[in-house]
Design a protein around this motif. Sequence first.
Motif, PDB file in Angstrom:
ATOM      1  N   TRP A 363       1.320  -0.877   0.037  1.00  0.00           N
ATOM      2  CA  TRP A 363      -0.330  -0.018  -0.307  1.00  0.00           C
ATOM      3  C   TRP A 363       0.429   1.249  -0.156  1.00  0.00           C
ATOM      4  O   TRP A 363       2.002   1.480   0.400  1.00  0.00           O
ATOM      5  CB  TRP A 363      -1.371   0.262   0.981  1.00  0.00           C
ATOM      6  CG  TRP A 363      -1.939  -1.290   1.166  1.00  0.00           C
ATOM      7  CD1 TRP A 363      -2.297  -2.097   0.345  1.00  0.00           C
ATOM      8  CD2 TRP A 363      -2.509  -1.915   2.399  1.00  0.00           C
ATOM      9  NE1 TRP A 363      -3.110  -3.108   0.657  1.00  0.00           N
ATOM     10  CE2 TRP A 363      -3.374  -2.741   1.944  1.00  0.00           C
ATOM     11  CE3 TRP A 363      -2.250  -1.627   3.391  1.00  0.00           C
ATOM     12  CZ2 TRP A 363      -4.119  -3.855   3.329  1.00  0.00           C
ATOM     13  CZ3 TRP A 363      -3.144  -2.510   4.951  1.00  0.00           C
ATOM     14  CH2 TRP A 363      -3.577  -3.606   4.813  1.00  0.00           C
ATOM     15  N   GLY A 365       1.808   5.317  -0.060  1.00  0.00           N
ATOM     16  CA  GLY A 365       0.492   6.970   0.180  1.00  0.00           C
ATOM     17  C   GLY A 365       1.863   8.116   0.796  1.00  0.00           C
ATOM     18  O   GLY A 365       3.098   7.329   0.700  1.00  0.00           O
ATOM     19  N   TRP A 411       1.776  -0.647  12.876  1.00  0.00           N
ATOM     20  CA  TRP A 411       2.095  -0.621  11.982  1.00  0.00           C
ATOM     21  C   TRP A 411       2.994   0.384  11.406  1.00  0.00           C
ATOM     22  O   TRP A 411       3.727   1.124  11.753  1.00  0.00           O
ATOM     23  CB  TRP A 411       0.730   0.387  11.326  1.00  0.00           C
ATOM     24  CG  TRP A 411      -0.404  -0.116  11.445  1.00  0.00           C
ATOM     25  CD1 TRP A 411      -1.403  -0.271  12.517  1.00  0.00           C
ATOM     26  CD2 TRP A 411      -0.679  -1.127  10.728  1.00  0.00           C
ATOM     27  NE1 TRP A 411      -2.698  -1.082  12.207  1.00  0.00           N
ATOM     28  CE2 TRP A 411      -2.196  -2.505  10.422  1.00  0.00           C
ATOM     29  CE3 TRP A 411      -0.482  -2.523   9.382  1.00  0.00           C
ATOM     30  CZ2 TRP A 411      -2.633  -3.004  10.299  1.00  0.00           C
ATOM     31  CZ3 TRP A 411      -0.748  -2.967   8.401  1.00  0.00           C
ATOM     32  CH2 TRP A 411      -2.496  -4.102   9.056  1.00  0.00           C
ATOM     33  N   LYS A 439      -7.351  -3.168  11.216  1.00  0.00           N
ATOM     34  CA  LYS A 439      -7.125  -2.450  10.376  1.00  0.00           C
ATOM     35  C   LYS A 439      -6.594  -1.197   9.714  1.00  0.00           C
ATOM     36  O   LYS A 439      -7.209   0.224  10.924  1.00  0.00           O
ATOM     37  CB  LYS A 439      -8.707  -2.083   9.260  1.00  0.00           C
ATOM     38  CG  LYS A 439      -9.335  -3.549   9.406  1.00  0.00           C
ATOM     39  CD  LYS A 439     -10.569  -3.686   8.312  1.00  0.00           C
ATOM     40  CE  LYS A 439     -11.481  -5.036   7.694  1.00  0.00           C
ATOM     41  NZ  LYS A 439     -12.747  -4.103   7.244  1.00  0.00           N
ATOM     42  N   LYS A 441      -6.461   1.556   8.120  1.00  0.00           N
ATOM     43  CA  LYS A 441      -7.665   2.849   8.402  1.00  0.00           C
ATOM     44  C   LYS A 441      -8.761   2.921   9.297  1.00  0.00           C
ATOM     45  O   LYS A 441      -8.451   4.018   8.827  1.00  0.00           O
ATOM     46  CB  LYS A 441      -8.149   2.750   6.940  1.00  0.00           C
ATOM     47  CG  LYS A 441      -7.281   2.720   5.837  1.00  0.00           C
ATOM     48  CD  LYS A 441      -8.237   2.074   4.377  1.00  0.00           C
ATOM     49  CE  LYS A 441      -6.905   2.432   3.033  1.00  0.00           C
ATOM     50  NZ  LYS A 441      -7.325   2.517   1.742  1.00  0.00           N
ATOM     51  N   ASN A 442      -8.159   2.263  10.527  1.00  0.00           N
ATOM     52  CA  ASN A 442      -8.818   2.380  11.459  1.00  0.00           C
ATOM     53  C   ASN A 442      -8.198   3.155  12.365  1.00  0.00           C
ATOM     54  O   ASN A 442      -8.762   3.961  13.720  1.00  0.00           O
ATOM     55  CB  ASN A 442     -10.108   1.290  11.474  1.00  0.00           C
ATOM     56  CG  ASN A 442     -11.390   1.214  10.205  1.00  0.00           C
ATOM     57  OD1 ASN A 442     -11.653   1.796   9.700  1.00  0.00           O
ATOM     58  ND2 ASN A 442     -11.281  -0.251  10.518  1.00  0.00           N
ATOM     59  N   TYR A 445      -3.689   7.670  13.739  1.00  0.00           N
ATOM     60  CA  TYR A 445      -1.870   7.670  13.711  1.00  0.00           C
ATOM     61  C   TYR A 445      -1.428   9.029  14.176  1.00  0.00           C
ATOM     62  O   TYR A 445      -1.542   9.935  14.301  1.00  0.00           O
ATOM     63  CB  TYR A 445      -1.642   8.401  12.167  1.00  0.00           C
ATOM     64  CG  TYR A 445      -2.653   7.435  11.054  1.00  0.00           C
ATOM     65  CD1 TYR A 445      -2.634   6.349  10.813  1.00  0.00           C
ATOM     66  CD2 TYR A 445      -3.583   8.043  10.007  1.00  0.00           C
ATOM     67  CE1 TYR A 445      -3.486   5.087   9.617  1.00  0.00           C
ATOM     68  CE2 TYR A 445      -4.630   7.295   8.932  1.00  0.00           C
ATOM     69  CZ  TYR A 445      -4.056   5.912   9.578  1.00  0.00           C
ATOM     70  OH  TYR A 445      -5.427   5.205   8.603  1.00  0.00           O
ATOM     71  N   LYS A 448      -0.800  12.414   9.598  1.00  0.00           N
ATOM     72  CA  LYS A 448      -1.909  12.200   8.794  1.00  0.00           C
ATOM     73  C   LYS A 448      -0.759  11.292   7.383  1.00  0.00           C
ATOM     74  O   LYS A 448       0.241  10.954   7.370  1.00  0.00           O
ATOM     75  CB  LYS A 448      -1.851  13.170   8.253  1.00  0.00           C
ATOM     76  CG  LYS A 448      -2.827  14.822   9.205  1.00  0.00           C
ATOM     77  CD  LYS A 448      -2.705  15.283   8.465  1.00  0.00           C
ATOM     78  CE  LYS A 448      -3.797  16.946   9.764  1.00  0.00           C
ATOM     79  NZ  LYS A 448      -4.250  18.022   9.094  1.00  0.00           N
ATOM     80  N   LYS A 450      -1.838  10.729   3.248  1.00  0.00           N
ATOM     81  CA  LYS A 450      -2.850  10.504   2.444  1.00  0.00           C
ATOM     82  C   LYS A 450      -2.492   9.016   2.197  1.00  0.00           C
ATOM     83  O   LYS A 450      -1.537   8.921   1.022  1.00  0.00           O
ATOM     84  CB  LYS A 450      -2.481  11.522   1.365  1.00  0.00           C
ATOM     85  CG  LYS A 450      -3.306  11.908   0.328  1.00  0.00           C
ATOM     86  CD  LYS A 450      -3.172  13.060  -0.437  1.00  0.00           C
ATOM     87  CE  LYS A 450      -3.438  13.826  -1.325  1.00  0.00           C
ATOM     88  NZ  LYS A 450      -3.385  14.734  -2.354  1.00  0.00           N
ATOM     89  N   TRP A 451      -3.447   8.262   1.319  1.00  0.00           N
ATOM     90  CA  TRP A 451      -3.125   7.738   0.510  1.00  0.00           C
ATOM     91  C   TRP A 451      -3.291   7.474  -0.787  1.00  0.00           C
ATOM     92  O   TRP A 451      -3.752   7.919  -0.848  1.00  0.00           O
ATOM     93  CB  TRP A 451      -5.099   6.039   0.810  1.00  0.00           C
ATOM     94  CG  TRP A 451      -4.500   5.844   2.016  1.00  0.00           C
ATOM     95  CD1 TRP A 451      -5.174   6.527   3.614  1.00  0.00           C
ATOM     96  CD2 TRP A 451      -3.625   4.657   3.134  1.00  0.00           C
ATOM     97  NE1 TRP A 451      -4.984   5.863   4.757  1.00  0.00           N
ATOM     98  CE2 TRP A 451      -3.405   4.903   3.989  1.00  0.00           C
ATOM     99  CE3 TRP A 451      -3.134   3.997   2.638  1.00  0.00           C
ATOM    100  CZ2 TRP A 451      -3.290   3.824   5.391  1.00  0.00           C
ATOM    101  CZ3 TRP A 451      -2.123   3.051   3.541  1.00  0.00           C
ATOM    102  CH2 TRP A 451      -2.160   3.013   5.228  1.00  0.00           C
TER     103      TRP A 451
END
Length: 452
Positions: A363, A365, A411, A439, A441-442, A445, A448, A450-451
């Motif tokens: 992934w 970002g 993460w 997960k 994305k839940n 962080y 910030k 930005k994916w």
Amino acid sequence: MKTQDEAIKYLNSLVGKGWDWDGYYGWQCFDLANFYWYYVTGRTLAGMGAADIPYQNNFTGYATLYKNTPSFLALPGDLVVFPNTYGGGWGHVAVVKSATLNQITVVEQNWLGYGAVKKEVATVRTHSYDTGMHFIRPHYAKSTSVVKKVTSVVKPKTTVTKKKFVLVAGHGYNDPGAVGNGTNERDFIRKNIIDNVAKYLRSAGHTVTLYDKKQDMYQDTAYGYNRGDTKNYGLYWVKNKLKPDAVIEFHLDSAGASASGGHVIKNAYAADSIDKGIQKALEDTVGTIRGITTRNDLLNVNVAYNQNINYRLVELGFITSKKDMDYIKKNLQAFTKRIAEGIHGKPIGGTPAGKSKKIRWDWKGRFTPNTKIKVRKSPGLKGVIVDKGSWLKDKSDWVDFVSVTKKDGYWWIKFKYPTNPKAGYFYCAVCKITDKNEKIKNEKYWGKIKWK
């Protein structure tokens, strides 16, 4: 097709009577064979004489034709065809009632030559094996039981039924088995394989018994077989004393140094989920040299067939292959766990052995921190930390990352410094794992994301 039990019951009913299938030449051996064969298979046998039977009939799909060998074991219900050195050139045919490795007891007509005048009924008689014999074994129907009709529908459970397994290490006593790469088959399997496979099967809730490591099940079975004792020795003892759902015997193969891979050996019964599971486990690990193989020249295989024991012999690989043995030794726990999973029918402990749980995703970002974050040379808390001057400090230290790794409760992102990309890749944590579904994305962080 009839079951083997039905075939033997019918065979016994033929004894003491004369049988004339075609209405010619009285009570011939061929007549008796045709009555039996038609009852069991619904088919008739072709041939001018008994000696023609192996050559003028197509048994594909419903029976198996075997040539006699020194190690062949006939089974009750087999047709036995004597060559044309018998019966004045016509040969002879009978049906096996029982057998040892040295002789066969059969039901037959016209052995003495009085069948043509109808003075010789179907008789039980014992013969020695002959090198020219052929044996024909029907593919019997499986035994069935009557199930009473129920008025309500019960939802089937999804859990795997717990079973009783017996694990056997091949060879023993004065027989070390195959030798290669600094060890022998007998000792390696006893020391490294069966205890580990048993451990994983027990962890899945099964009952596992190891056949005594000081014994040799082949020699024990042969002893009982030759004595006519079908209760107290070897595989007979296993059936009568332990009453297992399945028996798995482990071996290592031997050949030239280039031969590699394992496979499962079965008798004439169709391969079941255990056979297929073990074969797939071998494919996923050490590899396979061939598919599931049917054999009729191995004592335990034949006794298991005759006694209706759910049995298979597993060649785990080649002891003469450095590749195979290096793999098994270096991956012993994963290898034996995968074999156990093949027997069990699904992963043990939630994750298939030999397949690591996925922790990395490609992934991408841009991460912009809002606090000071340590930077490491590899993901995880054991990764080497770089000097403090290279840590991420605030929103002016944004980085573009190319992957995300889940490790040690955090993460981690993989990135290059935009001001010094030639320095290579580095890692930093962007948050703790707190989401119950893990997960990213839940999560909350330390900055910030930005994916892309």
